[in-house]
Motif scaffolding. Structure first.
Motif, PDB file in Angstrom:
ATOM      1  N   ILE A  10      -3.128 -16.557 -18.772  1.00 29.28           N
ATOM      2  CA  ILE A  10      -3.034 -15.256 -18.114  1.00 29.28           C
ATOM      3  C   ILE A  10      -4.384 -14.565 -18.039  1.00 29.28           C
ATOM      4  CG2 ILE A  10      -2.551 -13.902 -20.191  1.00 29.28           C
ATOM      5  CD1 ILE A  10      -0.473 -12.371 -18.519  1.00 29.28           C
ATOM      6  N   GLY A  44       1.877 -10.170 -14.956  1.00 29.55           N
ATOM      7  CA  GLY A  44       2.282 -10.014 -16.344  1.00 29.55           C
ATOM      8  C   GLY A  44       2.448  -8.555 -16.736  1.00 29.55           C
ATOM      9  N   TYR A 100      -2.467 -13.216 -12.262  1.00 32.00           N
ATOM     10  CA  TYR A 100      -1.590 -13.535 -13.385  1.00 32.00           C
ATOM     11  C   TYR A 100      -1.457 -12.297 -14.278  1.00 32.00           C
ATOM     12  CZ  TYR A 100      -1.999 -18.520 -12.238  1.00 32.00           C
ATOM     13  OH  TYR A 100      -1.951 -19.744 -11.616  1.00 32.00           O
ATOM     14  N   GLY A 101      -2.600 -11.659 -14.541  1.00 31.98           N
ATOM     15  CA  GLY A 101      -2.578 -10.445 -15.352  1.00 31.98           C
ATOM     16  C   GLY A 101      -1.785  -9.331 -14.694  1.00 31.98           C
ATOM     17  N   PHE A 155       3.684 -15.762 -21.684  1.00 33.87           N
ATOM     18  CA  PHE A 155       3.064 -16.149 -20.407  1.00 33.87           C
ATOM     19  C   PHE A 155       2.134 -17.348 -20.575  1.00 33.87           C
ATOM     20  CE2 PHE A 155       3.707 -11.516 -19.191  1.00 33.87           C
ATOM     21  CZ  PHE A 155       4.821 -11.800 -18.401  1.00 33.87           C
ATOM     22  N   ASN A 156       1.343 -17.342 -21.646  1.00 37.15           N
ATOM     23  CA  ASN A 156       0.432 -18.458 -21.858  1.00 37.15           C
ATOM     24  C   ASN A 156       1.191 -19.755 -22.141  1.00 37.15           C
ATOM     25  OD1 ASN A 156      -1.896 -17.003 -21.419  1.00 37.15           O
ATOM     26  ND2 ASN A 156      -2.200 -16.498 -23.575  1.00 37.15           N
ATOM     27  N   GLN A 203       1.947 -11.993 -24.057  1.00 38.35           N
ATOM     28  CA  GLN A 203       0.815 -12.894 -23.821  1.00 38.35           C
ATOM     29  C   GLN A 203       1.147 -14.302 -24.294  1.00 38.35           C
ATOM     30  OE1 GLN A 203      -2.830 -13.006 -26.327  1.00 38.35           O
ATOM     31  NE2 GLN A 203      -3.873 -12.196 -24.508  1.00 38.35           N
ATOM     32  N   THR A 245      -4.100  -8.718 -21.635  1.00 40.40           N
ATOM     33  CA  THR A 245      -5.198  -9.407 -20.945  1.00 40.40           C
ATOM     34  C   THR A 245      -6.464  -9.432 -21.791  1.00 40.40           C
ATOM     35  OG1 THR A 245      -5.880  -7.366 -19.818  1.00 40.40           O
ATOM     36  CG2 THR A 245      -4.247  -8.742 -18.713  1.00 40.40           C
TER      37      THR A 245
END
Length: 280
Positions: free
Chosen positions: A135, A145, A141-142, A124-125, A121, A222
Motif C-alpha cells: 500500500i 485504503g 492504493y493509499g 491491505f499489505n 495496513q 501509509t
C-alpha cells in the motif's frame, strides 16, 4: 434565581472564558504571528513577511496534498453517507436483532485511528503481497485504503444520526402518504428525505470536515511511503513542521491556509443549509 444569575454570572462564565482564551485564542494568535516569521522556538521568531506563504504555495507536494485531500473528502462523503443511510433505513424496520446490529456497526468508531491504521495496513499489505506490491508503493492504493478505513470506522457513527432522523418522522405523515397512493420510493423522496434534512446536513458536515482534518489514520496506514503522494493536508503540515529543518514557519503558514479552507467549507455548508431551510 434570575437576580442571582445576573449578579454572579462572572463566577460561572469566568473560568470557562479564561480557559478558552488560554487554550484557543492565545495559541491561535501566536500561530498567525509565527506563520510570518522564521523561528525554531516561539521565543526566537523573526519577522519575514509573506515568504513562508510563498514557499508553502510553491511546494508541489503541498499542492498535490490539497487536491488529493479534496478528492478524498468528496469520495468518503458519498461512500459513508450512502451506506450509513441505507443501514439506518434497514435497522429502523421491524426486524429481529436490530439493536445488536446497531452495536456491531457502531463499534469500529470506538477504536483509535492509529490502531485502525496499522491493522488495516497489515490487511491491505497481505492482500497486495499476492501481486508483489504494498500500500506504500502507490498513491492510489493509499487513497483506496484510506476510503475503506474511514468508511469502516465512521459509517456506524453516521448511521446512529440517521436512525435518530428516521425515528423523528411522525408515523401519521407516512400513513397519510400511503393513503394518498405513494409507493415506497415516492415516500422516501417526497416525505422521508425532506423531513431528515437536519440529520443529512449534520452527517455531511461531519463527513467533509473529518475528511479534510484526517491525520492519524493517514499517518499509520501509509507510514513510510517514499513519494509522499498519499499525504493528506494535515499529515503534510505535520511532516513539514517536524520533518524539514528550517521549514517550521512554512509548516505554520500551511496550517493557517488549512484553517482558512476548513472555515470556508463550514461557512459554505452553513449558508447552504440556511437557504434550504428558507426554501422549505
Amino acid at each position: 434565581m434570575q437576580q442571582a444569575i445576573k449578579k454572579y454570572w462572572p463566577v460561572f462564565v469566568g473560568p470557562t472564558l479564561i480557559a478558552f482564551i488560554i487554550g484557543f485564542i492565545v495559541p491561535f494568535v501566536m500561530g498567525l504571528w509565527l506563520s510570518v516569521c522564521d523561528f525554531t522556538t516561539v521565543t526566537d521568531a523573526q519577522f519575514t513577511g509573506l515568504t513562508n506563504y510563498i514557499l508553502a504555495l510553491q511546494d508541489t507536494v503541498f499542492q498535490h496534498s490539497f487536491w488529493f485531500t479534496a478528492l478524498f473528502a468528496v469520495v468518503s462523503l458519498v461512500v459513508i453517507n450512502v451506506i450509513a443511510f441505507v443501514l439506518a433505513f434497514a435497522l429502523t424496520q421491524k426486524l429481529r436483532g436490530t439493536n445488536v446490529f446497531r452495536t456491531i456497526f457502531f463499534m469500529p468508531n470506538l477504536i483509535g485511528g492509529i490502531v485502525l491504521g496499522y491493522i488495516w495496513q497489515l490487511i491491505f499489505n497481505g492482500i497486495l503481497a499476492q501481486w508483489n506490491s504494498s500500500i506504500n508503493l502507490n498513491e492510489w492504493y493509499g487513497f483506496a485504503g484510506l476510503v475503506i478505513l474511514v468508511a469502516w470506522q465512521q459509517i456506524g457513527y453516521m448511521m446512529i444520526i440517521y436512525i435518530a432522523g428516521f425515528q423523528s418522522i411522525p408515523d401519521d405523515v407516512l400513513e397519510a402518504a400511503e393513503i394518498d397512493g405513494a409507493n415506497g420510493w415516492q415516500k422516501m423522496i417526497g416525505v422521508t428525505i425532506p423531513m431528515m434534512m437536519s440529520s443529512i446536513t449534520i452527517c455531511m458536515f461531519l463527513s467533509i470536515t473529518n475528511g479534510f482534518k484526517l491525520f492519524d489514520q493517514n499517518l499509520s496506514l501509509t507510514a513510510g511511503e517514499p513519494s509522499k503522494m498519499s499525504e493528506l493536508l494535515a499529515l503534510n503540515i505535520y511532516n513539514t513542521f517536524y520533518g524539514r529543518t528550517g521549514w517550521e514557519g512554512v509548516g505554520q503558514a500551511k496550517a493557517v491556509l488549512f484553517c482558512i479552507v476548513v472555515v470556508a467549507i463550514g461557512i459554505i455548508q452553513l449558508r447552504a443549509t440556511r437557504s434550504k431551510e428558507v426554501q422549505q
